[in-house]
Every structure is written in structure tokens, then in C-alpha cells.
Design an enzyme around this catalytic site. Structure first.
Site, PDB file in Angstrom:
ATOM      1  N   ARG A  10      15.288  31.886  -9.507  1.00  0.00           N
ATOM      2  CA  ARG A  10      15.492  32.103  -8.233  1.00  0.00           C
ATOM      3  C   ARG A  10      14.085  32.863  -7.726  1.00  0.00           C
ATOM      4  NH1 ARG A  10      17.723  37.425  -5.083  1.00  0.00           N
ATOM      5  NH2 ARG A  10      17.342  36.691  -2.894  1.00  0.00           N
ATOM      6  N   LYS A  39      20.082  38.374 -13.894  1.00  0.00           N
ATOM      7  CA  LYS A  39      21.055  37.725 -13.969  1.00  0.00           C
ATOM      8  C   LYS A  39      20.805  36.379 -14.503  1.00  0.00           C
ATOM      9  CE  LYS A  39      22.481  40.121  -9.737  1.00  0.00           C
ATOM     10  NZ  LYS A  39      22.473  39.839  -8.422  1.00  0.00           N
ATOM     11  N   GLU A  84      24.357  30.057  -4.633  1.00  0.00           N
ATOM     12  CA  GLU A  84      23.135  30.030  -4.682  1.00  0.00           C
ATOM     13  C   GLU A  84      22.762  29.555  -6.273  1.00  0.00           C
ATOM     14  OE1 GLU A  84      21.197  33.439  -2.096  1.00  0.00           O
ATOM     15  OE2 GLU A  84      23.351  33.747  -3.082  1.00  0.00           O
ATOM     16  N   HIS A 139      25.495  34.566   6.454  1.00  0.00           N
ATOM     17  CA  HIS A 139      25.507  34.970   5.210  1.00  0.00           C
ATOM     18  C   HIS A 139      25.475  36.706   5.267  1.00  0.00           C
ATOM     19  CE1 HIS A 139      23.823  34.863   0.858  1.00  0.00           C
ATOM     20  NE2 HIS A 139      23.754  36.229   1.211  1.00  0.00           N
ATOM     21  N   ASN A 142      17.942  34.919 -12.351  1.00  0.00           N
ATOM     22  CA  ASN A 142      17.395  35.534 -11.173  1.00  0.00           C
ATOM     23  C   ASN A 142      17.071  36.676 -11.805  1.00  0.00           C
ATOM     24  OD1 ASN A 142      17.087  37.073  -8.836  1.00  0.00           O
ATOM     25  ND2 ASN A 142      19.300  36.685  -8.199  1.00  0.00           N
ATOM     26  N   ARG A 171      19.700  48.380   5.565  1.00  0.00           N
ATOM     27  CA  ARG A 171      18.618  47.990   6.362  1.00  0.00           C
ATOM     28  C   ARG A 171      18.864  48.106   7.857  1.00  0.00           C
ATOM     29  NH1 ARG A 171      17.562  42.637   2.984  1.00  0.00           N
ATOM     30  NH2 ARG A 171      18.342  43.606   1.131  1.00  0.00           N
ATOM     31  N   GLY A 193      31.224  38.542   4.479  1.00  0.00           N
ATOM     32  CA  GLY A 193      31.611  36.983   5.335  1.00  0.00           C
ATOM     33  C   GLY A 193      32.744  36.417   4.717  1.00  0.00           C
ATOM     34  N   GLU A 194      32.652  36.488   3.349  1.00  0.00           N
ATOM     35  CA  GLU A 194      34.123  35.719   2.609  1.00  0.00           C
ATOM     36  C   GLU A 194      35.042  36.688   2.584  1.00  0.00           C
ATOM     37  OE1 GLU A 194      32.555  34.238  -1.247  1.00  0.00           O
ATOM     38  OE2 GLU A 194      30.888  33.746  -0.429  1.00  0.00           O
ATOM     39  N   ASN A 195      35.271  37.918   2.500  1.00  0.00           N
ATOM     40  CA  ASN A 195      36.439  38.864   2.340  1.00  0.00           C
ATOM     41  C   ASN A 195      36.514  39.694   3.421  1.00  0.00           C
ATOM     42  OD1 ASN A 195      36.485  38.472  -0.644  1.00  0.00           O
ATOM     43  ND2 ASN A 195      34.434  39.151  -0.513  1.00  0.00           N
ATOM     44  N   ASP A 198      28.290  50.481   2.039  1.00  0.00           N
ATOM     45  CA  ASP A 198      29.145  49.390   1.527  1.00  0.00           C
ATOM     46  C   ASP A 198      30.387  49.121   2.461  1.00  0.00           C
ATOM     47  OD1 ASP A 198      30.134  48.251  -1.727  1.00  0.00           O
ATOM     48  OD2 ASP A 198      31.564  48.355  -0.100  1.00  0.00           O
ATOM     49  N   MET A 199      30.629  47.777   3.015  1.00  0.00           N
ATOM     50  CA  MET A 199      31.232  47.586   4.109  1.00  0.00           C
ATOM     51  C   MET A 199      32.737  47.871   3.627  1.00  0.00           C
ATOM     52  SD  MET A 199      31.761  46.794   6.956  1.00  0.00           S
ATOM     53  CE  MET A 199      30.935  45.625   7.886  1.00  0.00           C
ATOM     54  N   ARG A 200      33.069  47.709   2.351  1.00  0.00           N
ATOM     55  CA  ARG A 200      34.556  47.744   2.174  1.00  0.00           C
ATOM     56  C   ARG A 200      34.825  49.461   2.308  1.00  0.00           C
ATOM     57  NH1 ARG A 200      35.868  44.890  -3.458  1.00  0.00           N
ATOM     58  NH2 ARG A 200      33.652  45.284  -3.406  1.00  0.00           N
ATOM     59  N   HIS A 233      17.539  33.919   2.184  1.00  0.00           N
ATOM     60  CA  HIS A 233      18.915  33.368   1.754  1.00  0.00           C
ATOM     61  C   HIS A 233      18.934  31.817   2.297  1.00  0.00           C
ATOM     62  CE1 HIS A 233      20.608  37.570   3.190  1.00  0.00           C
ATOM     63  NE2 HIS A 233      20.484  37.591   1.761  1.00  0.00           N
TER      64      HIS A 233
HETATM   65  P1  AMP Z   1      27.047  40.584  -1.613  1.00  0.00           P
HETATM   66  O1  AMP Z   1      25.772  41.140  -1.440  1.00  0.00           O
HETATM   67  O2  AMP Z   1      27.285  39.347  -1.183  1.00  0.00           O
HETATM   68  O3  AMP Z   1      27.468  40.568  -3.070  1.00  0.00           O
HETATM   69  O4  AMP Z   1      28.014  41.401  -0.630  1.00  0.00           O
HETATM   70  C1  AMP Z   1      28.519  42.744  -0.885  1.00  0.00           C
HETATM   71  C2  AMP Z   1      29.129  43.251   0.264  1.00  0.00           C
HETATM   72  O5  AMP Z   1      30.406  42.719   0.289  1.00  0.00           O
HETATM   73  C3  AMP Z   1      29.345  44.876   0.294  1.00  0.00           C
HETATM   74  O6  AMP Z   1      28.978  45.414   1.282  1.00  0.00           O
HETATM   75  C4  AMP Z   1      30.929  44.924  -0.061  1.00  0.00           C
HETATM   76  O7  AMP Z   1      31.560  46.132   0.447  1.00  0.00           O
HETATM   77  C5  AMP Z   1      31.352  43.695   0.771  1.00  0.00           C
HETATM   78  N1  AMP Z   1      32.772  43.382   0.472  1.00  0.00           N
HETATM   79  C6  AMP Z   1      33.052  42.776  -0.876  1.00  0.00           C
HETATM   80  N2  AMP Z   1      34.381  42.669  -0.595  1.00  0.00           N
HETATM   81  C7  AMP Z   1      34.929  43.138   0.494  1.00  0.00           C
HETATM   82  C8  AMP Z   1      36.233  43.239   1.216  1.00  0.00           C
HETATM   83  N3  AMP Z   1      37.229  42.859   0.666  1.00  0.00           N
HETATM   84  N4  AMP Z   1      36.203  43.868   2.568  1.00  0.00           N
HETATM   85  C9  AMP Z   1      34.791  44.119   3.117  1.00  0.00           C
HETATM   86  N5  AMP Z   1      33.919  43.770   2.485  1.00  0.00           N
HETATM   87  C10 AMP Z   1      33.667  43.398   1.415  1.00  0.00           C
END
Ligand code: AMP
Length: 398
Positions: free
Chosen positions: A91, A14, A384, A208, A7, A241, A332-334, A282-284, A180
Site C-alpha cells: 500500500r 501490517k 483494501e 469511508h 502496509n 483531524r 460506517g460499518e458499525n 474514538d467514535m465508540r 482511501h
Molecule cells: P477504522 O479506522 O476503519 O479501523 O475505524 C476505527 C473507528 O471505528 C474508531 O473510531 C472506532 O471507535 C470506530 N468503531 C468501531 N466499532 C464501532 C462501533 N461498534 N460503534 C461506533 N464506532 C465504532
């Protein structure tokens, strides 16, 4: 067969090396800061210690040469010989209308990817550098390209056209493409397999949600609508975005703030979304700040969740029904919190989340809805790279 998946970005690359015998990952890694004398190569051979090298890597050809060197390295390597790599898969973000599926790299295919530079000026030129870098290092190895847009080429004309003069579509191919696609395809198929149901009979919404985020309506295994558009800016609110907004905002803001096209584009792509509202992209971080009482972080989270929920509802309407919702990618996963809030507000559809299942962390696909829920809600980790390796393997085998 060993397949190397690449990628390539403009200053990064990567990679993952697969053994297709059992689809195991032999090594993975990345090169960052290509073009600088302090480029960083991180190599993770499975079962061995991680290697990190800082050195001058001025172009993608050198980056690939260094990666290949590590793959056969006495200590850090995983291959006896470079000749063990029998195929390389790339990719590619934009396949325009030309690619409905993955393809073997030929001079014609390269020409077509170049023709599409206009539609993905940040991505496709970098992918081409990756393809050429492999060509110069491994001239006899077949390469394949796997497109983010291909899965969405099944959308109907009434879905992908924008209600603007048709001449813009005819002359410049301005339309919705969606992105995606490899992820939406993979997780929708995984979801159907997990539930033991034929995908041909299912209506699934795949979410996603990572730094970039998109939602897709998958009906009978085909993408019938997706939230990203001609570029990955349309649709959901994302890390940096904006997603959907009134198009009139663009000329208005340009006039009022004296912005150039480049500046307004940068504002919408890099300085909007979560970042614009909360100061964090960053969502975290947003969730942590929200827990500590940060009002702007709370507002950003609420806007993000609201916009996601609207799309899920819209796609249930688009498909006239819904069997399953799938969450994937970083957020979505976390983020159990985002999933919980979104599903709480989908109770009118008969969605009922199992709060305990929603808290479980796992790398496996899992159901997070109750047995009574009318709609299955799943978390399915995306992969992916595996899709790229599989497509490449199938194409090269032929
Ligand atoms: P990706 O582009 O798929 O790698 O996703 C990155 C995003 O996932 C970032 O905004 C991270 O803050 C978020 N993320 C990863 N782990 C967590 C978590 N435990 N809780 C909330 N958001 C997370």
C-alpha cells in the site's frame, strides 16, 4: 500464486498472505514499535493459534525477516518454503499525478515515489522502507505498489484545482488528490454487484468513515469528487483531524497562540475533530459517553453527522442525482446510530432507512434501506488488502 500484502508505517508494519487460487487469507499480522527493543509481532495464521512475540526489532528489514520466519515456522507457519511467495504488494498512500493505477516496482517507480515524499512526508518514506526491506529479504520476488490516490486521478481539473494562484499548482503540484481510493473503488463496485446493476449507469456516494474519513462521488464507476484534498486533512470531521475550516483560522491562531507551522499542523491533524470537542478521538467512546449524558460527546457526534450529511448532499448535487449511498470502514460499518441519524436527515432525497436492517451486524454487504426508498443505502465491509493482492497478482501474472 501466494501474494504477500504489506502496509508499512514509520514504526509499524501490517501484513496479509493471500492464496490467489481462492483469494483466501493464509495468515495476517502486524509488527508494532519498530525501532525499539520491545517491538511486538502479532501473527495470526488461519486455523491456528495466534502468536505474540516481544523482541528487539530496530528496522523494517528485521521486521520482514521475522515475519517471513513465522510464515514458514514448523508450528505457526502456513508455507512450506519462502519460495512459495511469488509476489509482494505494498500500500502506498501518495501516488501524486504520476500514478493513475497500480504499478510493478522498478528503479523508476521507486524514484517517483521518493519524489513524492514532499506530498506525504509521514507515509511515503515509510512505504519505501517497506519496499526496500522486502528487496533485501526477497531479492528475486516481484513487488507491486497500489496507491490510495490512484482511483481519484479521474477527477476533472475544475474539481481538483484549488482557487488559489495557479503558479502554486504548476510549481508545487498543490491540488486535491483524495485518499482511501482503494476502499472507495472496492465498495462502489461491490455495491453495484450487490444491486445487480451496471456501475457505468450508477451515481454512488461512498462514505469511508473510520479514524480517517472521506466521502467520494462515484459516477459511472469513476471518482468525480472526493472530500480529502492535497493531504488527508480536508473534508469530513474525523477522530483527531479537523476537516474543513476557514483557511484564515490557521494564520490567525498561529498569531494569537504563538504557534509554529509544526504546532498548528499537529493541532489540526492530531488534536482536533471528535477529540477536540469531546475529549475522545474514538467514535465508540464518544457514543458510549453520549448515552451516559455527556453533553460534549453529544455535540461532537452532532457536528460529525452534520458534516457527513452536508457532503452527501453536495455530492448528490455534484452528480445531479444519486442511486446509492454506501457506508464502510470502522464507524460506517458499525455505528448504526450514525447511519440512522444521517439517513433520517436525507429524507428530502427520498432516502428511507429500514430500522431493523440497520441494526443487523454482518461481515457481508447488505441493504439497510426499505424497498420504497428512492435511494439504496448499503453497508459494504471494505477490504483494501484484497484489492492490493488482486492488483499485484494481475500485474505480476502479465
Ligand atoms: P477504522 O479506522 O476503519 O479501523 O475505524 C476505527 C473507528 O471505528 C474508531 O473510531 C472506532 O471507535 C470506530 N468503531 C468501531 N466499532 C464501532 C462501533 N461498534 N460503534 C461506533 N464506532 C465504532
Amino acid at each position: 500464486m501466494k501474494v504477500l500484502v504489506i502496509n508499512a508505517g514509520s514504526s509499524s508494519l501490517k501484513y496479509q498472505l493471500y492464496d490467489m487460487k481462492d483469494e483466501s487469507v493464509l495468515a495476517a499480522g502486524r509488527v508494532e514499535r519498530i525501532g525499539m527493543d520491545t517491538a511486538i509481532l502479532t501473527h495470526e495464521p488461519t486455523g491456528k493459534a495466534e502468536v505474540r512475540e516481544v523482541s528487539e526489532i530496530l528496522d523494517h528489514t528485521t521486521a520482514i525477516r521475522k515475519v517471513l520466519g513465522l510464515l514458514v515456522h514448523k508450528e505457526h507457519g502456513v508455507l512450506d518454503s519462502i519460495a512459495d511467495i511469488e509476489a509482494v504488494g505494498h500500500r502506498v498512500v501518495h501516488g501524486g499525478e504520476s500514478f493513475r493505477e497500480s504499478a510493478i516496482v522498478t528503479p523508476e517507480v521507486k524514484q517517483e515515489i521518493k519524489r513524492l515524499f514532499d506530498l506525504a512526508p509521514l507515509h511515503n518514506p515509510a512505504h519505501m522502507m517497506g519496499i526496500q526491506a522486502v528487496e533485501s529479504n526477497l531479492p528475486d520476488v516481484p513487488q507491486a505498489v497500489v496507491f490510495d490516490t490512484a482511483f481519484h486521478q479521474t477527477m476533472d481539473r475544475n474539481v481538483y484545482l484549488y482557487p488559489i494562484p495557479l503558479a502554486l499548482y504548476r510549481r508545487h503540484k498543490i491540488r486535491k488528490y483524495g485518499f482511501h481510493g482503494t476502499s472507495h473503488m472496492y465498495v462502489s463496485r461491490q455495491a453495484a454487484a450487490f444491486l445487480g446493476r451496471p456501475i457505468e449507469e450508477m451515481k454512488i456516494v461512498t462514505c469511508h468513515i473510520g479514524n480517517g474519513a472521506s466521502v467520494t462521488a462515484v459516477k459511472g464507476g469513476r471518482s468525480v469528487d472526493t472530500s480529502m484534498g492535497m493531504t488527508p486533512l480536508e473534508g469530513l470531521m474525523m477522530g483527531t483531524r479537523s476537516g474543513d475550516l476557514d483557511p484564515a483560522v490557521v494564520p490567525f491562531a498561529m498569531g494569537k497562540e504563538d504557534l509554529t507551522i509544526g504546532e498548528v499542523s499537529s493541532m489540526l491533524n492530531k488534536h482536533s475533530g471528535l477529540l477536540a470537542i469531546s475529549g475522545m478521538g474514538d467514535m465508540r467512546e464518544v457514543q458510549d459517553a453520549m448515552e451516559n449524558g455527556d453533553a460534549n460527546a453529544k455535540l461532537a457526534f452532532e457536528m460529525y453527522e452534520y458534516r457527513l450529511r452536508k457532503y452527501i448532499g453536495a455530492y448528490a448535487a455534484a452528480m445531479n442525482g444519486l442511486d446509492a449511498i454506501v457506508f464502510t470502514a470502522g464507524v460506517g460499518e458499525n455505528s448504526w446510530l450514525l447511519r440512522a441519524r444521517t439517513c433520517l436527515n436525507l429524507s428530502y432525497l427520498g432516502v428511507e432507512l429500514d430500522p431493523e436492517a440497520n441494526l443487523v451486524r454482518s461481515k457481508e454487504a447488505r441493504r439497510i434501506s426499505t424497498a420504497n426508498s428512492k435511494i439504496d443505502v448499503l453497508v459494504v465491509p471494505t477490504n483494501e488488502e484484497l484489492v492490493i493482492a488482486r492488483d499485484t497478482y494481475e500485474l505480476v501474472k502479465k
